[in-house]
Scaffold this motif. Structure first.
Motif, short mmCIF file in Angstrom:
data_model
loop_
_atom_site.label_atom_id
_atom_site.label_comp_id
_atom_site.label_asym_id
_atom_site.label_seq_id
_atom_site.Cartn_x
_atom_site.Cartn_y
_atom_site.Cartn_z
N GLY A 167 2.31 15.79 -44.43
CA GLY A 167 1.85 16.57 -43.31
C GLY A 167 0.35 16.42 -43.10
O GLY A 167 -0.31 15.61 -43.75
N ARG A 168 -0.17 17.21 -42.21
CA ARG A 168 -1.60 17.18 -41.88
C ARG A 168 -2.45 17.57 -43.09
O ARG A 168 -3.42 16.88 -43.41
N ASP A 169 -2.08 18.67 -43.76
CA ASP A 169 -2.87 19.16 -44.89
C ASP A 169 -2.13 19.14 -46.22
O ASP A 169 -2.76 19.14 -47.28
N GLU A 184 1.83 26.51 -42.23
CA GLU A 184 0.99 25.56 -41.51
C GLU A 184 1.67 24.23 -41.19
O GLU A 184 1.41 23.65 -40.14
N GLU A 185 2.50 23.74 -42.09
CA GLU A 185 3.11 22.42 -41.87
C GLU A 185 4.49 22.53 -41.24
O GLU A 185 4.81 21.80 -40.31
N TRP A 232 2.23 25.74 -46.92
CA TRP A 232 3.03 24.65 -46.38
C TRP A 232 4.03 25.18 -45.35
O TRP A 232 4.15 24.62 -44.26
N THR A 237 1.50 17.76 -48.57
CA THR A 237 2.63 16.84 -48.72
C THR A 237 3.70 17.53 -49.55
O THR A 237 3.41 18.16 -50.56
N ASN A 242 -3.22 17.50 -49.53
CA ASN A 242 -3.54 16.08 -49.41
C ASN A 242 -4.91 15.74 -49.98
O ASN A 242 -5.12 14.63 -50.44
N LYS A 272 12.33 19.90 -38.13
CA LYS A 272 11.76 19.51 -39.42
C LYS A 272 12.42 20.29 -40.55
O LYS A 272 12.72 19.74 -41.61
#
Length: 123
Positions: free
Chosen positions: A62-64, A31-32, A28, A66, A79, A39
Motif C-alpha cells: 500500500g501507500r504507507d 488508512e490502506e 492498515w 504492506t 513501508n 480490496k
C-alpha cells in the motif's frame, strides 16, 4: 488482541483502534483498506487460498503499509521500515518500531477482517 471500530460522525471516515503491539493493524485497516470492499474481498479470498494450500504467500503493498500473509500469520509493516540504514546503530541503541509492525495469526486476522466487513455493512 483488543480492537474497536469507529465512524467519525462529522466526515464519515472510519477508524480502527487496536491494543498495544497491534497498532499497525489498526492503521492498515483505517488508512490502506478503509472502505474499499473489493480490496477487502481480495484479501479474504487470499486467506481462503492460503488455508486451502493454493497459495504459499500473499503480499499487498500500500501507500504507507504492506500486508504480508502466509499460511500461519499476517504481518503489517510500515513501508519506511524497508529502508537501508546508512549508519550502523551502536550496540545499546535500537529503532523504535512497535507502532510500525504488527503480527497475528492468520485465523485471528481473518476474524478481524470479517468484523471490519460487518462494521462497514452496518454503518
Amino acid at each position: 488482541m483488543d480492537y474497536e471500530f469507529r465512524r467519525n460522525s462529522l466526515d464519515g471516515s472510519v477508524l480502527a483502534l487496536f491494543s498495544m503491539d497491534h497498532e499497525a493493524l489498526g492503521r492498515w485497516l483505517s488508512e490502506e483498506l478503509g472502505e474499499d470492499k473489493s480490496k477487502l474481498v481480495a484479501v479474504l479470498q487470499a486467506i481462503a487460498e492460503l488455508q486451502a494450500g493454493e497459495l504459499e504467500q500473499f503480499q499487498l503493498v500500500g501507500r504507507d503499509f504492506t500486508l504480508e500473509l502466509d499460511n500461519e500469520q499476517a504481518v503489517v509493516m510500515a513501508n519506511v521500515l524497508g529502508f537501508d540504514q546508512e549508519h550502523e546503530l551502536q550496540e545499546s541503541m535500537s529503532l523504535y518500531d512497535a507502532e510500525s509492525v504488527s503480527a497475528c495469526g492468520l485465523e485471528d486476522f481473518q476474524l478481524v477482517l470479517e468484523s471490519w466487513q460487518a462494521f462497514l455493512a452496518e454503518s
